[in-house]
Design an enzyme around this catalytic site. Structure first.
Site, short mmCIF file in Angstrom:
data_model
loop_
_atom_site.label_atom_id
_atom_site.label_comp_id
_atom_site.label_asym_id
_atom_site.label_seq_id
_atom_site.Cartn_x
_atom_site.Cartn_y
_atom_site.Cartn_z
N GLU A 1 -49.52 -0.52 -27.75
CA GLU A 1 -50.99 -0.54 -26.70
C GLU A 1 -51.54 0.81 -27.12
O GLU A 1 -51.50 1.70 -27.25
CB GLU A 1 -50.73 -0.56 -25.26
CG GLU A 1 -51.79 -0.76 -24.28
CD GLU A 1 -52.93 -1.86 -24.73
OE1 GLU A 1 -52.56 -3.01 -24.77
OE2 GLU A 1 -54.13 -1.67 -25.09
N LEU B 1 -54.90 1.49 -25.39
CA LEU B 1 -55.86 1.71 -24.27
C LEU B 1 -55.82 3.18 -24.14
O LEU B 1 -54.93 3.77 -24.10
CB LEU B 1 -55.76 0.65 -23.09
CG LEU B 1 -54.44 1.20 -22.28
CD1 LEU B 1 -54.36 2.29 -21.25
CD2 LEU B 1 -53.95 -0.23 -21.32
N ARG B 2 -57.11 3.73 -23.60
CA ARG B 2 -57.17 5.10 -23.03
C ARG B 2 -57.25 4.79 -21.53
O ARG B 2 -58.32 3.96 -20.85
CB ARG B 2 -58.62 5.69 -23.61
CG ARG B 2 -58.57 5.82 -24.98
CD ARG B 2 -59.93 5.99 -25.28
NE ARG B 2 -60.77 4.82 -25.04
CZ ARG B 2 -62.18 4.86 -24.81
NH1 ARG B 2 -62.90 6.10 -25.06
NH2 ARG B 2 -62.95 3.85 -24.75
N LYS C 1 -48.78 2.89 -34.08
CA LYS C 1 -49.16 3.64 -32.85
C LYS C 1 -48.79 5.19 -32.97
O LYS C 1 -49.55 5.84 -32.49
CB LYS C 1 -48.14 2.81 -31.95
CG LYS C 1 -48.25 3.49 -30.24
CD LYS C 1 -49.71 3.47 -29.77
CE LYS C 1 -49.80 4.23 -28.70
NZ LYS C 1 -51.25 4.41 -27.98
N ALA D 1 -64.54 20.00 -28.72
CA ALA D 1 -63.64 21.19 -28.56
C ALA D 1 -63.41 21.26 -26.98
O ALA D 1 -64.34 21.06 -26.30
CB ALA D 1 -64.05 22.35 -29.28
N CYS E 1 -49.70 10.71 -23.46
CA CYS E 1 -49.36 10.17 -24.49
C CYS E 1 -49.29 11.21 -25.81
O CYS E 1 -48.26 11.31 -26.37
CB CYS E 1 -50.26 9.04 -25.13
SG CYS E 1 -50.13 7.63 -24.15
N LYS F 1 -46.29 14.00 -26.06
CA LYS F 1 -45.03 13.31 -26.14
C LYS F 1 -44.76 12.80 -27.61
O LYS F 1 -43.62 12.88 -28.25
CB LYS F 1 -44.70 12.68 -25.14
CG LYS F 1 -45.17 11.23 -24.95
CD LYS F 1 -44.50 10.16 -23.83
CE LYS F 1 -45.30 8.99 -23.98
NZ LYS F 1 -44.98 7.91 -25.08
N ARG G 1 -50.35 14.24 -16.17
CA ARG G 1 -48.96 14.44 -17.11
C ARG G 1 -49.68 15.38 -18.24
O ARG G 1 -50.48 15.14 -18.88
CB ARG G 1 -48.39 13.04 -17.69
CG ARG G 1 -47.36 12.40 -16.71
CD ARG G 1 -47.20 11.06 -17.31
NE ARG G 1 -48.05 9.75 -16.95
CZ ARG G 1 -47.82 8.73 -17.39
NH1 ARG G 1 -46.71 8.30 -17.61
NH2 ARG G 1 -48.83 7.67 -17.15
N1 NAD Z 1 -50.69 5.62 -20.11
C1 NAD Z 1 -51.44 5.58 -21.35
O1 NAD Z 1 -52.49 5.72 -21.44
C2 NAD Z 1 -50.74 4.45 -22.51
C3 NAD Z 1 -51.77 4.33 -23.57
C4 NAD Z 1 -50.99 3.64 -24.56
C5 NAD Z 1 -49.49 3.36 -24.78
N2 NAD Z 1 -48.88 4.01 -23.55
C6 NAD Z 1 -47.45 3.75 -23.54
O2 NAD Z 1 -47.03 2.65 -22.80
C7 NAD Z 1 -45.81 2.88 -22.08
C8 NAD Z 1 -45.76 3.05 -20.64
O3 NAD Z 1 -46.72 4.08 -20.30
P1 NAD Z 1 -47.20 4.22 -18.64
O4 NAD Z 1 -48.20 5.37 -18.82
O5 NAD Z 1 -47.82 2.89 -18.09
O6 NAD Z 1 -45.97 4.78 -17.91
P2 NAD Z 1 -45.77 4.75 -16.33
O7 NAD Z 1 -44.66 5.78 -16.03
O8 NAD Z 1 -47.24 4.79 -15.67
O9 NAD Z 1 -45.16 3.12 -15.92
C9 NAD Z 1 -43.77 2.90 -16.39
C10 NAD Z 1 -43.28 1.93 -15.19
O10 NAD Z 1 -42.38 1.40 -15.56
C11 NAD Z 1 -41.43 1.27 -14.39
N3 NAD Z 1 -39.88 1.02 -15.10
C12 NAD Z 1 -39.12 1.57 -15.66
N4 NAD Z 1 -37.89 1.15 -16.09
C13 NAD Z 1 -38.13 -0.14 -15.55
C14 NAD Z 1 -37.12 -1.23 -15.14
N5 NAD Z 1 -35.95 -1.16 -15.78
N6 NAD Z 1 -37.54 -2.36 -14.76
C15 NAD Z 1 -39.08 -2.35 -14.03
N7 NAD Z 1 -39.71 -1.30 -14.19
C16 NAD Z 1 -39.41 -0.03 -14.74
C17 NAD Z 1 -41.41 2.66 -13.90
O11 NAD Z 1 -41.07 2.55 -12.52
C18 NAD Z 1 -43.06 2.96 -13.89
O12 NAD Z 1 -43.69 2.48 -12.70
C19 NAD Z 1 -45.19 4.42 -22.47
O13 NAD Z 1 -44.26 4.10 -23.54
C20 NAD Z 1 -46.68 4.85 -23.14
O14 NAD Z 1 -46.40 5.99 -24.36
C21 NAD Z 1 -49.14 4.65 -22.68
#
Ligand code: NAD
Length: 471
Positions: free
Chosen positions: A151, A153-154, A207, A255, A263, A266, A331
């Protein structure tokens, strides 16, 4: 099509709501029962513009559901997305895949007919192989295909990004799975969003390479900004000058105080680790990570410079806490190391953020939380703009100056013009452009935290007038 979305965070909730909006039937699953409870009573647990409307309308239409019961959602699903977190593993910086693998085991236990398991979480190359291995080990006869669909998205523009992606990456060699994932995204495909079919491993790497490249681009312009300050050049103009070159492009050339968020930090760290394991050191990324880490804390020196390096007892107002505007996500926000550094120098820190205060309270200690920007700057010796929220772009500068004990603004997002700020009587420092004062001259010996406000203001006014040319 019936979809289960495992993980209802920033990505899972936005993706689930948007996919429901395409016309599919989506069940969003989370193990956090408070989150599911909130969603089921119409509350949105995160701040994301436009999300509430799209969630509510799809719930009303009966296409979007929320539950903690993973197996019930998986049993009836044609496709199961994994959208759980992949934070940095404590201690070594590798991606922590425990949430992905735990979710995989729960999914495996519930599989029935042909199901496509789609990893949307950002995961290191080879994670899809391991997800498949776990499923096959637990359920040797399961009819399943594992796909990578990262994914892009921002946060803050997530709905728009999901619905208008630059590309959709589908990583699988399985034709049946390819058809299922293509069908999920059919409305976007009809809108001409390019679909890139790749192998699973390639999709996983796309990604990380994308995020690492963007993080490097930001770090590059930040270093150019530092050079601008030494050489008397203007980084805004340098950015424009290089960004107009189509080979470079204008995005991610602003800047600032260093990248943060859930993201980039990490993902850069995890890619460095993956590459080290392959004996392919990523020197550029290692530099990006180090430069960015030190930068956030170093921003405090821009504030102390206005007081000859002495911040003890000074009141510093911090405007903006989240890692960027239009999100409540704290974060790895640059505000955190910056504030810690200000506190280490002895400053008393007052803070305000339009939506991030609740999240901030979980990570920031020893600060005063204020009601609004003007409340925050009252009697402050300096104000630091850390996040470029829209409401900070049009502050009433006269009111601000009258409220502050000392009119010092450190603008880490370059949202004001140095000339305007000088005219308004501020000592103004920013990024990659000359400050309106010689920082070390702004030290005000008559001022101490115990002096009366009138004495402090008069002393500051004299100092600012003196160093910014007398007007
Ligand atoms: N936040 C962003 O802008 C973004 C953009 C692109 C990709 N990503 C990627 O997407 C992934 C998710 O990111 P996020 O920011 O949405 O994380 P987040 O921490 O906001 O959400 C993750 C959710 O998963 C739940 N969870 C964990 N284990 C679970 C399980 N076994 N069953 C059900 N629910 C469970 C948690 O309770 C939490 O609510 C990451 O790998 C991140 O790198 C994030």
């Amino acid at each position: 099509m019936r979809i289960a979305m495992i993980g209802t965070g920033y990505v899972g909730l936005v993706s689930g709501a948007c996919i429901a909006d395409f016309g599919h039937r989506v069940t969003c699953v989370d193990k956090d029962s408070a989150k599911i409870c909130a969603l089921n009573s119409g509350e949105i647990p995160i701040y994301e513009p436009g999300l509430k409307d799209i969630v509510q309308s799809n719930v009303r239409e009966g296409r979007l559901h929320f539950t903690t019961a993973l197996s019930e959602a998986v049993v009836e699903a044609d496709a199961v997305f994994i959208a759980v977190g992949t934070p940095s593993r404590r201690g070594d910086g590798y991606a922590d895949l425990s949430y992905v693998y735990n979710a995989t085991r729960e999914i495996a236990a519930a599989l029935t007919d042909f199901t496509v398991v789609i990893t949307k979480s950002t995961v290191p190359v080879g994670t899809g192989d391991e997800v498949e291995r776990i499923i096959r080990e637990m359920r040797p006869n399961a009819d399943v295909a594992v796909v990578s669909n990262p994914e892009f998205l921002r946060e803050g523009a997530a709905i728009h990004d999901f619905k208008h992606p630059d590309r959709i990456v589908i990583g699988t060699d399985d034709e049946r799975a390819q058809r299922v994932v293509t069908e999920i995204y059919r409305p976007l495909y009809l809108n001409q969003a390019p679909i890139l079919y790749t192998s699973r491993r390639t999709a996983e790497l796309i990604k990380y390479a994308a995020n690492a490249f963007l993080a490097t681009k930001i770090t590059f312009i930040n270093e150019i900004a530092d050079l601008c300050e030494k050489l008397g050049a203007d980084v805004q103009e340098v950015s424009r000058g290089i960004g107009l070159d189509k080979r470079i492009g204008p995005k991610f050339l602003h800047a600032g105080p260093g990248f943060g968020g859930s993201c980039f930090p990490k993902d850069v760290r995890a890619l460095i680790k993956t590459a080290q394991d392959c004996d392919v050191p990523m020197r550029i990324l290692e530099a990006t990570e180090t430069v960015n880490d030190t930068r956030k804390r170093a921003m405090a020196r821009k504030v102390s410079a206005a007081f000859a390096g002495v911040l003890r007892g000074k009141a510093v107002a911090v405007l903006g806490l989240t890692f960027k505007p239009n999100t409540d996500d704290m974060r790895e926000a640059p505000s955190v190391p910056l504030i810690t550094a200000l506190q280490d120098m002895g400053a008393k820190v007052r803070v305000y953020d339009p939506v991030g205060m609740e999240q901030a309270k979980q990570v920031l200690a020893g600060v005063t939380y204020c009601q609004g920007p003007y409340d925050c700057v009252e009697d402050a010796d300096a104000a630091v703009i850390v996040t470029e929220w829209e409401q900070f772009r049009a502050l009433d500068l006269e009111r601000l100056r009258d409220l502050m004990a000392c009119p010092v603004i450190v603008d880490l997002r370059n949202i004001y013009s140095p000339e305007d700020m000088k005219k308004q009587g501020f000592a103004y420092a920013c990024i990659g452009r000359a400050p309106t004062f010689q920082p070390v001259n702004l030290y005000v010996p008559e001022y101490s935290p115990s002096s009366s406000r009138a004495i402090a203001v008069a002393a500051c006014d004299r100092a600012v007038a003196q160093v910014s040319g007398g007007d």
